[in-house]
Motif scaffolding. Sequence first.
Motif, mmCIF file in Angstrom:
data_model
loop_
_atom_site.group_PDB
_atom_site.id
_atom_site.type_symbol
_atom_site.label_atom_id
_atom_site.label_comp_id
_atom_site.label_asym_id
_atom_site.label_seq_id
_atom_site.Cartn_x
_atom_site.Cartn_y
_atom_site.Cartn_z
ATOM 1 N N ALA A 183 19.909 -0.300 18.673
ATOM 2 C CA ALA A 183 19.222 0.753 18.360
ATOM 3 C C ALA A 183 18.114 1.211 17.947
ATOM 4 O O ALA A 183 17.110 1.746 19.315
ATOM 5 C CB ALA A 183 20.363 2.197 17.691
ATOM 6 N N GLU A 184 17.175 1.467 17.046
ATOM 7 C CA GLU A 184 15.741 1.751 16.534
ATOM 8 C C GLU A 184 14.823 0.642 17.968
ATOM 9 O O GLU A 184 14.258 1.186 18.607
ATOM 10 C CB GLU A 184 15.650 0.830 15.880
ATOM 11 N N PHE A 185 15.554 -0.472 18.013
ATOM 12 C CA PHE A 185 14.641 -1.186 19.043
ATOM 13 C C PHE A 185 14.833 -1.030 20.509
ATOM 14 O O PHE A 185 13.486 -1.050 20.860
ATOM 15 C CB PHE A 185 15.254 -3.068 18.940
ATOM 16 N N THR A 186 16.079 -0.760 21.284
ATOM 17 C CA THR A 186 16.180 -0.324 22.164
ATOM 18 C C THR A 186 14.710 1.285 22.290
ATOM 19 O O THR A 186 14.619 2.035 23.396
ATOM 20 C CB THR A 186 17.367 0.220 22.676
ATOM 21 N N GLU A 187 15.193 2.468 21.962
ATOM 22 C CA GLU A 187 14.908 3.213 21.384
ATOM 23 C C GLU A 187 13.115 2.747 21.743
ATOM 24 O O GLU A 187 12.490 4.350 22.468
ATOM 25 C CB GLU A 187 15.002 4.346 20.330
ATOM 26 N N ALA A 188 12.769 2.326 20.798
ATOM 27 C CA ALA A 188 11.057 2.470 20.914
ATOM 28 C C ALA A 188 10.481 1.839 22.008
ATOM 29 O O ALA A 188 10.161 2.541 22.631
ATOM 30 C CB ALA A 188 10.742 0.959 19.410
ATOM 31 N N VAL A 189 11.743 0.849 22.711
ATOM 32 C CA VAL A 189 11.009 0.248 23.923
ATOM 33 C C VAL A 189 11.142 1.521 25.049
ATOM 34 O O VAL A 189 10.417 1.448 25.451
ATOM 35 C CB VAL A 189 11.942 -0.768 24.731
ATOM 36 N N VAL A 190 12.237 1.901 24.571
ATOM 37 C CA VAL A 190 12.407 3.182 26.183
ATOM 38 C C VAL A 190 11.369 4.406 25.810
ATOM 39 O O VAL A 190 11.418 5.043 26.880
ATOM 40 C CB VAL A 190 13.881 3.272 25.842
ATOM 41 N N ALA A 191 10.854 4.329 24.557
ATOM 42 C CA ALA A 191 9.618 5.756 24.090
ATOM 43 C C ALA A 191 9.087 5.330 24.764
ATOM 44 O O ALA A 191 7.892 6.000 25.111
ATOM 45 C CB ALA A 191 9.721 6.569 22.865
ATOM 46 N N GLU A 192 8.558 3.727 24.769
ATOM 47 C CA GLU A 192 7.253 3.104 25.192
ATOM 48 C C GLU A 192 6.962 3.553 26.740
ATOM 49 O O GLU A 192 5.622 3.966 26.997
ATOM 50 C CB GLU A 192 6.750 2.383 25.204
ATOM 51 N N LEU A 193 7.779 3.015 27.853
ATOM 52 C CA LEU A 193 8.343 2.583 28.867
ATOM 53 C C LEU A 193 7.766 4.478 28.982
ATOM 54 O O LEU A 193 6.864 4.964 30.397
ATOM 55 C CB LEU A 193 9.130 2.522 29.301
ATOM 56 N N ALA A 194 8.412 5.907 28.657
ATOM 57 C CA ALA A 194 8.125 7.150 29.174
ATOM 58 C C ALA A 194 7.013 7.441 28.680
ATOM 59 O O ALA A 194 6.646 8.115 29.193
ATOM 60 C CB ALA A 194 9.476 7.895 28.299
ATOM 61 N N ARG A 195 6.489 7.164 27.532
ATOM 62 C CA ARG A 195 5.092 6.986 27.126
ATOM 63 C C ARG A 195 3.982 7.150 28.760
ATOM 64 O O ARG A 195 3.239 7.953 28.822
ATOM 65 C CB ARG A 195 4.538 6.662 26.407
ATOM 66 N N HIS A 196 4.393 5.933 28.847
ATOM 67 C CA HIS A 196 3.713 5.688 29.897
ATOM 68 C C HIS A 196 4.130 5.639 31.735
ATOM 69 O O HIS A 196 3.783 5.510 32.709
ATOM 70 C CB HIS A 196 2.919 4.129 30.076
ATOM 71 N N ARG A 197 5.043 6.851 31.450
ATOM 72 C CA ARG A 197 5.787 7.089 33.082
ATOM 73 C C ARG A 197 6.079 5.525 34.168
ATOM 74 O O ARG A 197 5.910 5.784 34.519
ATOM 75 C CB ARG A 197 5.270 8.317 33.449
ATOM 76 N N ARG A 198 6.522 4.805 32.589
ATOM 77 C CA ARG A 198 7.181 3.744 33.680
ATOM 78 C C ARG A 198 8.530 3.013 33.989
ATOM 79 O O ARG A 198 9.270 2.600 33.866
ATOM 80 C CB ARG A 198 6.696 2.495 33.045
ATOM 81 N N LEU A 199 9.287 4.497 33.189
ATOM 82 C CA LEU A 199 10.486 4.669 33.584
ATOM 83 C C LEU A 199 11.519 3.981 35.033
ATOM 84 O O LEU A 199 12.478 3.030 34.776
ATOM 85 C CB LEU A 199 11.532 5.692 32.538
ATOM 86 N N GLY A 200 10.509 4.713 35.435
ATOM 87 C CA GLY A 200 10.749 4.275 36.814
ATOM 88 C C GLY A 200 10.715 3.566 37.670
ATOM 89 O O GLY A 200 11.715 3.206 38.441
#
Length: 314
Positions: free
Chosen positions: A154-171
């Motif tokens: 959970a911590e690992f996935t949350e950290a990856v998702v947060a970094e993608l979101a910070r760079h506006r790359r989730l999409g």
Amino acid sequence: MHVEIHGHRGARGLRPENTLPGLAHALELGVDALEFDVVMTADRCLVLSHDLTVSPVTSADRGPVFPGDPLFPYVGRPVGALTLAQLRTLDCGVRRPRSETDRFAATQVPVPDTRMPTFGAVLGLVDAYGADDVRMHVELKSDPSRPDLTADPAEFTEAVVAELARHRRLGGAAILSFDWRILDVARSLVPDVPRYALIEHATMDAVWLAGLHLADFGGDVPAAAAAAGGTVLSPAHVMVDVELARQAEKHDLPVVPWTVNHPGRAAELLDLGVAGIVTDYPDRMRSLWAERGLPVPPPVTVPAPSPAPVLARA
């Protein structure tokens, strides 16, 4: 028909894997997606590494981060036991040791004095290239059979998702893992982000498959992957045959096999209707695509250097 080319660890057959030069080379060749591996450090940073321990094949010690560091040498140590500062002393662009079993040593061009990149630096590289049409396929390296080496899912996935979101790359991202617990976490966090259920013969076990037993699905791997939260099935290419392709289609799961380096095998997989190919040699796949009249992803041009500022005379 559009079939994607995914650059494995950047372009492992051509440049050092999971490095900025390797990823840049894949962009400049032209790929639909950059695939790379992420691990969490002792100080909770995200870095690129395929292995949960620092590999002597891809990394070389160049000195401790401070004199007398008791953890030095770092090669062979768990990545999760080392800090970012310690890991950044490694040279990850070294020439691979020559061996009969390492088929990449003969084709990979070394890039000496290359450091282990952070996940954020990779996303910054893609931003600098303006590669908005190239997707980021982030494999979260997690071994549920080795909890001593593995970050909390959970911590690992949350950290990856947060970094993608910070760079506006989730999409333009996808989450990949052999540890299907990661898929379940990602399904809750970012349900719209594609989730690649990685699998090989060695991981066809409930420990890896988030507690699921393939026998409960009649041996139907795509059915189990969908139940675990996968939206794409990504098996070792040797597992892909007519039956697996049929089962995946039944469950509406695209199939993206790895790691395919021989054009002959890639051609067989194209005939089976795969949605993409993960390869260490994007150049070889591009040639095959051209022979078959398939559209190839455009190369991303090297970003032009910023002009030097003009200083006004006094």
